[in-house]
Design a protein around this motif. Structure first.
Motif, PDB file in Angstrom:
ATOM      1  N   LEU A  29      18.839   4.789  -9.500  1.00 12.38           N
ATOM      2  CA  LEU A  29      19.106   3.451  -8.963  1.00 12.38           C
ATOM      3  C   LEU A  29      17.934   2.493  -9.136  1.00 12.38           C
ATOM      4  O   LEU A  29      18.130   1.344  -9.576  1.00 12.38           O
ATOM      5  N   PRO A  30      16.678   2.889  -8.813  1.00  9.98           N
ATOM      6  CA  PRO A  30      15.570   1.941  -9.023  1.00  9.98           C
ATOM      7  C   PRO A  30      15.422   1.509 -10.483  1.00  9.98           C
ATOM      8  O   PRO A  30      15.078   0.362 -10.767  1.00  9.98           O
ATOM      9  N   GLU A  31      15.693   2.435 -11.399  1.00 14.39           N
ATOM     10  CA  GLU A  31      15.591   2.087 -12.816  1.00 14.39           C
ATOM     11  C   GLU A  31      16.701   1.123 -13.228  1.00 14.39           C
ATOM     12  O   GLU A  31      16.486   0.253 -14.089  1.00 14.39           O
ATOM     13  N   GLN A  32      17.869   1.241 -12.615  1.00 16.10           N
ATOM     14  CA  GLN A  32      18.938   0.272 -12.889  1.00 16.10           C
ATOM     15  C   GLN A  32      18.465  -1.149 -12.576  1.00 16.10           C
ATOM     16  O   GLN A  32      18.706  -2.081 -13.352  1.00 16.10           O
ATOM     17  N   HIS A  33      17.775  -1.309 -11.448  1.00 22.28           N
ATOM     18  CA  HIS A  33      17.246  -2.630 -11.080  1.00 22.28           C
ATOM     19  C   HIS A  33      16.210  -3.102 -12.104  1.00 22.28           C
ATOM     20  O   HIS A  33      16.194  -4.281 -12.483  1.00 22.28           O
ATOM     21  N   ARG A  34      15.347  -2.193 -12.555  1.00 21.58           N
ATOM     22  CA  ARG A  34      14.331  -2.580 -13.533  1.00 21.58           C
ATOM     23  C   ARG A  34      14.970  -2.961 -14.870  1.00 21.58           C
ATOM     24  O   ARG A  34      14.531  -3.912 -15.533  1.00 21.58           O
ATOM     25  N   ILE A  35      15.990  -2.213 -15.263  1.00 22.55           N
ATOM     26  CA  ILE A  35      16.687  -2.503 -16.519  1.00 22.55           C
ATOM     27  C   ILE A  35      17.335  -3.889 -16.462  1.00 22.55           C
ATOM     28  O   ILE A  35      17.218  -4.688 -17.401  1.00 22.55           O
ATOM     29  N   VAL A  36      18.023  -4.179 -15.355  1.00 27.17           N
ATOM     30  CA  VAL A  36      18.689  -5.476 -15.207  1.00 27.17           C
ATOM     31  C   VAL A  36      17.669  -6.616 -15.272  1.00 27.17           C
ATOM     32  O   VAL A  36      17.885  -7.632 -15.946  1.00 27.17           O
ATOM     33  N   ALA A  37      16.543  -6.444 -14.579  1.00 28.49           N
ATOM     34  CA  ALA A  37      15.511  -7.488 -14.573  1.00 28.49           C
ATOM     35  C   ALA A  37      14.969  -7.733 -15.981  1.00 28.49           C
ATOM     36  O   ALA A  37      14.762  -8.880 -16.394  1.00 28.49           O
ATOM     37  N   LYS A  38      14.742  -6.651 -16.735  1.00 26.77           N
ATOM     38  CA  LYS A  38      14.217  -6.795 -18.096  1.00 26.77           C
ATOM     39  C   LYS A  38      15.271  -7.412 -19.027  1.00 26.77           C
ATOM     40  O   LYS A  38      14.930  -8.287 -19.853  1.00 26.77           O
ATOM     41  N   ILE A  39      16.532  -6.991 -18.906  1.00 28.57           N
ATOM     42  CA  ILE A  39      17.576  -7.596 -19.739  1.00 28.57           C
ATOM     43  C   ILE A  39      17.699  -9.083 -19.427  1.00 28.57           C
ATOM     44  O   ILE A  39      17.773  -9.919 -20.339  1.00 28.57           O
ATOM     45  N   ASP A  40      17.716  -9.433 -18.139  1.00 31.12           N
ATOM     46  CA  ASP A  40      17.792 -10.849 -17.756  1.00 31.12           C
ATOM     47  C   ASP A  40      16.664 -11.648 -18.411  1.00 31.12           C
ATOM     48  O   ASP A  40      16.878 -12.740 -18.947  1.00 31.12           O
ATOM     49  N   GLN A  41      15.461 -11.082 -18.362  1.00 38.10           N
ATOM     50  CA  GLN A  41      14.288 -11.759 -18.919  1.00 38.10           C
ATOM     51  C   GLN A  41      14.435 -11.969 -20.427  1.00 38.10           C
ATOM     52  O   GLN A  41      14.202 -13.065 -20.954  1.00 38.10           O
ATOM     53  N   LEU A  42      14.849 -10.905 -21.138  1.00 38.20           N
ATOM     54  CA  LEU A  42      14.951 -10.984 -22.589  1.00 38.20           C
ATOM     55  C   LEU A  42      16.137 -11.848 -23.029  1.00 38.20           C
ATOM     56  O   LEU A  42      16.044 -12.569 -24.031  1.00 38.20           O
ATOM     57  N   MET A  43      17.247 -11.789 -22.284  1.00 39.51           N
ATOM     58  CA  MET A  43      18.395 -12.634 -22.623  1.00 39.51           C
ATOM     59  C   MET A  43      18.071 -14.105 -22.398  1.00 39.51           C
ATOM     60  O   MET A  43      18.527 -14.977 -23.147  1.00 39.51           O
ATOM     61  N   ALA A  44      17.267 -14.389 -21.380  1.00 40.50           N
ATOM     62  CA  ALA A  44      16.839 -15.776 -21.145  1.00 40.50           C
ATOM     63  C   ALA A  44      15.998 -16.263 -22.314  1.00 40.50           C
ATOM     64  O   ALA A  44      16.103 -17.422 -22.746  1.00 40.50           O
ATOM     65  N   ARG A  45      15.182 -15.372 -22.859  1.00 39.00           N
ATOM     66  CA  ARG A  45      14.376 -15.736 -24.033  1.00 39.00           C
ATOM     67  C   ARG A  45      15.271 -15.995 -25.244  1.00 39.00           C
ATOM     68  O   ARG A  45      15.028 -16.916 -26.028  1.00 39.00           O
ATOM     69  N   CYS A  46      16.338 -15.197 -25.363  1.00 35.35           N
ATOM     70  CA  CYS A  46      17.307 -15.419 -26.454  1.00 35.35           C
ATOM     71  C   CYS A  46      17.984 -16.781 -26.269  1.00 35.35           C
ATOM     72  O   CYS A  46      18.206 -17.502 -27.255  1.00 35.35           O
ATOM     73  N   ASP A  47      18.328 -17.113 -25.028  1.00 37.16           N
ATOM     74  CA  ASP A  47      18.963 -18.406 -24.754  1.00 37.16           C
ATOM     75  C   ASP A  47      18.050 -19.556 -25.174  1.00 37.16           C
ATOM     76  O   ASP A  47      18.511 -20.557 -25.732  1.00 37.16           O
ATOM     77  N   GLU A  48      16.763 -19.414 -24.906  1.00 35.79           N
ATOM     78  CA  GLU A  48      15.805 -20.454 -25.277  1.00 35.79           C
ATOM     79  C   GLU A  48      15.729 -20.628 -26.790  1.00 35.79           C
ATOM     80  O   GLU A  48      15.573 -21.737 -27.301  1.00 35.79           O
TER      81      GLU A  48
END
Length: 256
Positions: free
Chosen positions: A236-255
């Motif tokens: 479960l803690p890793e799920q949270h870390r994965i989501v945070a990292k995907i959000d960060q990288l997808m935001a960079r893709c959006d930019e």
């Protein structure tokens, strides 16, 4: 994330502008690394996914005992030849219905009315968001009938089963509506697993689902297909870390 993974990502960010469909391929790479356990580092202090499965199983038993859900049908054992790749320590391969209550909406067409409850179909998920624009309406009686089997709550995940398979959406509103030809992923214990991790997994898996779908005239995936579909489950803690990292990288893709 190890150095090889970091270099791989940076390389793809560098070429994303020049390569055909570069941003699309970059997004696919991010999700692939995430679902293989290569996007964020594992923490040996995390409680393993096997403990999360025990917690979910106990919650299912409680819900069955209280009459809130029907006893789930036994799921087929996972065969070695089904497993597409090896998971990191602490992860588990599971079938969807082991961790979520997977249902579907009506497959019939109720009588439409001028004023009533929205009936959400795959066309209302097409943009990747829940869109009520152009939704048709059904009576309260039909809405209650459909909701008795597939009541949608905030935080649930919707997924188109027919036609344009996929386009998962996390429900983030309190509007009362019904669903048709749409899968509903409900939680036995909300937040366990993390709904956005499952949302990202469905985006990752939808292309494979389209390739393996049924139907000669119109492609579709069945409820049993979704219930028995394999998903890699991290702690479960890793799920949270994965989501945070995907959000960060997808935001960079959006930019970009």
């Amino acid at each position: 994330m190890n150095l090889d993974t970091l270099h791989l990502l940076e390389k793809h960010f560098d070429i994303a502008f020049t390569a055909p469909e570069g941003i699309k391929k970059l997004r696919e790479l991010i999700l692939t690394l995430a679902m293989q356990g290569r996007l964020v580092p594992q923490n040996p202090n995390d409680s393993p996914a096997s403990n999360l499965l025990k917690e979910i199983a106990a919650e299912k038993q409680r819900l069955v005992k209280e009459g809130k859900i029907k006893p789930p049908k036994p799921l087929p054992e996972i065969r070695p030849e089904e497993v597409p790749y090896k998971l990191p320590e602490g992860w588990e391969w599971v079938r969807f219905n082991e961790v979520l209550d997977v249902r579907d909406g009506t497959h019939e067409t109720p009588k439409y009315v001028e004023i009533g409850y929205p009936l959400i179909t795959s066309k209302n998920l097409y943009t990747g968001e829940l869109c009520f624009e152009n939704a048709k309406y059904i009576s309260e009686e039909d809405h209650k009938k459909i909701s008795s089997r597939s009541k949608v709550d905030s935080g649930d995940i919707l997924f188109a089963m027919i036609g344009s398979i996929g386009n998962p959406v996390i429900v983030d509103c309190d509007v009362h509506f019904s669903i048709k030809n749409v899968a509903l992923f409900k939680f036995y214990k909300f937040g366990k697993p993390v709904n956005k991790y499952l949302y990202y997994f469905l985006i990752y898996a939808q292309e494979n689902m389209k390739k393996t779908s049924s139907g000669a005239v119109q492609s579709f995936v069945s409820l049993n297909y979704l219930r028995t579909y394999l998903i890699p489950l991290p702690p479960l803690p890793e799920q949270h870390r994965i989501v945070a990292k995907i959000d960060q990288l997808m935001a960079r893709c959006d930019e970009m």
